[in-house]
Design an enzyme around this catalytic site. Structure first.
Site, short mmCIF file in Angstrom:
data_model
loop_
_atom_site.label_atom_id
_atom_site.label_comp_id
_atom_site.label_asym_id
_atom_site.label_seq_id
_atom_site.Cartn_x
_atom_site.Cartn_y
_atom_site.Cartn_z
N SER A 178 -15.44 -1.81 25.28
CA SER A 178 -16.09 -2.41 24.13
C SER A 178 -17.39 -1.65 23.85
O SER A 178 -17.38 -0.42 23.79
CB SER A 178 -16.31 -3.90 24.37
OG SER A 178 -16.48 -4.58 23.16
N ASP A 442 -6.16 -6.36 19.48
CA ASP A 442 -7.62 -6.44 19.56
C ASP A 442 -8.24 -6.18 18.19
O ASP A 442 -8.09 -5.09 17.63
CB ASP A 442 -8.11 -5.39 20.56
CG ASP A 442 -9.63 -5.36 20.67
OD1 ASP A 442 -10.29 -6.34 20.25
OD2 ASP A 442 -10.15 -4.35 21.19
N HIS A 467 -8.11 -6.90 23.94
CA HIS A 467 -9.38 -6.21 24.17
C HIS A 467 -9.51 -5.71 25.60
O HIS A 467 -9.51 -6.49 26.54
CB HIS A 467 -10.51 -7.19 23.85
CG HIS A 467 -11.83 -6.55 23.60
ND1 HIS A 467 -12.03 -5.58 22.65
CD2 HIS A 467 -13.05 -6.74 24.18
CE1 HIS A 467 -13.31 -5.22 22.64
NE2 HIS A 467 -13.94 -5.91 23.56
#
Length: 500
Positions: A178, A442, A467
């Site tokens: 991320s 995601d 994710h």
């Protein structure tokens, strides 16, 4: 002298949220500890790592500023073989979670470390967790919170470790998921002399103020499970949005969603606040769908897109509005183990996030990440697209928070996102030896690299995963394409570590 002894010698001297924006501690792979399993520097009596501190400059870009602070990091040499690589896992917008250093849990980067004989570091991001560069989180102090300062921290950390621990000739690989995934990619781009390669999982490389694409991916992810599912969610939310306009409905809405207190709407921002909070029940479920986050001691890991669509398709629960309310109650009480759904007013949210103490209710990362969003990235997940299931929290509501919390103007917000893209290249990053894994479910893949740029900048787009799925421990029920993606990353690491 062994590395463990060297490290000791070196440093002996030396959330109430309204809108689901804060998803990188929700939305990042490193989450705050969530149980009593983490004690001291070990995980369930498994002393596999050490906790240490390194001295950093407050402002790396001002030679006249001599202020210093201590940054936390963890290290394990459990798998290290002399001459092996060094793996640097980058912390993000929350405290580093020691579970990621527990070898018995088998998180993927440690699996790679075992096979490649790597020394492993996990470095906490400035202003998050226990890494406090300033005495508090006042806005004038947060000027030192930025991705560029964080990258300079990484560079200094790598330099000091290499010099003091005899790792100058070792090949360093940056890992992150991320926002830290973006930092991993940018560290390789900005410091190619220091970082040999990078694994940038689910990395949002493009800064954008109005991230309306997020909810478009949510729509497609629900539709992939059941074509009627996002339509039913939209019908439910449209009904809710209409009902919430009238005070005579507040009592029923409070009961329907099992709110912790009677619904109070005194302003348009109050309305947007509760709508975005309720929508986040679905958004968060989609973002982490079927990710193996249980090893982090995170709750609600068994609440999936399938759960959403099964509830929304059940006629016995009433019309779509009542089905959506039933899903929120189910997720709140059964999966999150909460007695009721917290429903802050906008002013309550402001009171919490304006608290500047490191012990304040939003100091776990909400205040800090909102500042970075308002100054560097945007990433505001709005309902401005017609191709998504929600309504009521558009761009104006999102960006006005920057003004209300930090007195940051609309123009400053846009300029910050533009500067971020100019600085790092957005989708047109120019570097080598970076791999970009992303999951099709995601929502953050919309801001990432999903098609290979070159042989040295490959993308791995994993259909049906969410994710940072490739970062979590492997399990028997993993999709074949996820298993293959992890293997592809390992093959790339093997190949790149042979290169000069």
């Amino acid at each position: 002298m062994g590395f463990q002894v060297l490290i000791t010698v070196i440093f002996a001297c030396l959330f109430v949220t309204c809108d689901g924006l804060y998803k990188d501690n929700k939305y990042g792979y490193i989450d705050r500890p969530t149980s009593d399993d983490v004690q001291g520097d070990q995980v369930k009596d498994k002393p596999v790592f050490q906790q240490q501190w390194i001295t950093q400059k407050l402002d790396h870009f001002n030679g006249a500023d001599s202020r210093m602070w201590k940054q936390k990091f963890l290290v394990t040499e459990t798998y290290y073989r002399t001459g092996g690589p060094v793996f640097l896992m980058i912390g993000g917008e929350g405290p580093i979670n020691k579970q990621w250093m527990s070898t018995d849990d088998g998180s993927t980067w440690l699996t790679y470390a075992k096979m490649l004989g790597a020394l492993c570091f996990l470095l906490e991001h400035r202003f998050y967790g226990d890494s406090h560069p300033t005495i508090d989180l006042r806005t004038e102090n947060l000027q030192f919170l930025s991705s560029q300062q964080a990258l300079a921290d990484l560079a200094h950390f790598r330099t000091v470790m290499a010099e003091q621990a005899g790792l100058t000739n070792s090949k360093w690989v940056a890992f992150g998921g991320s926002y830290p995934g973006a930092l991993a990619a940018w560290s390789r781009m900005k410091y190619p002399n220091l970082i040999h390669a990078a694994v940038a999982s689910s990395a949002p490389l493009h800064a954008i103020v109005n991230f309306s694409e997020y909810l478009e991916v949510v729509w497609r992810a629900l539709a992939a499970e059941n074509p009627d599912c996002p339509l039913l969610v939209k019908m439910a939310f449209d009904t809710l949005h209409e009902l919430i306009k009238h005070p005579n409905n507040y009592e029923n809405i409070t009961k329907d969603f099992n709110l912790c207190s009677r619904l109070q709407i005194r302003s348009e921002k109050d309305r947007a606040c509760i709508l975005s909070s309720l929508a986040d029940s679905v958004m968060d479920t989609v973002q982490y769908n079927n990710d193996n986050r249980a090893f982090e001691r995170v709750l609600a890991t068994n609440c999936t897109i399938k759960t959403v669509c099964e509830v929304m398709s059940d006629p016995s629960l009433g019309n779509p509005y009542h089905r959506f309310a039933a899903f929120v109650r189910l997720r709140t009480t059964t999966y999150l183990l909460q007695p009721c759904f917290k429903d802050p007013t906008y002013n309550e949210y402001l009171e919490d996030i304006r608290n500047t103490s490191y012990s304040g209710p939003s100091s776990g990362g909400e205040r800090q990440w909102m500042y970075q969003s308002c100054t560097e990235f945007g990433y505001f997940q709005t309902t401005d697209s017609p191709n998504q299931p929600f309504s009521g929290f558009g761009l104006q509501y999102q960006v006005e928070q920057c003004q209300d919390i930090f007195n940051i103007s609309y123009q400053t917000l846009y300029d910050g996102a533009k500067q971020t893209n100019e600085n790092y290249g957005s989708y047109n990053i120019r570097a080598t030896r970076i791999v970009f894994p992303n999951g099709s479910i995601d929502p953050w893949h919309a801001l990432g690299i999903t098609s290979s740029i070159s042989d040295d900048l490959p993308a791995i787009f994993i259909k049906g995963t969410a994710h940072c799925a490739n970062m979590y421990p492997a399990r028997a029920e993993d999709l074949p394409q996820l298993i293959l993606a992890r293997e592809q990353i390992f093959q790339l690491l093997q190949k790149w570590l042979k290169e000069n």
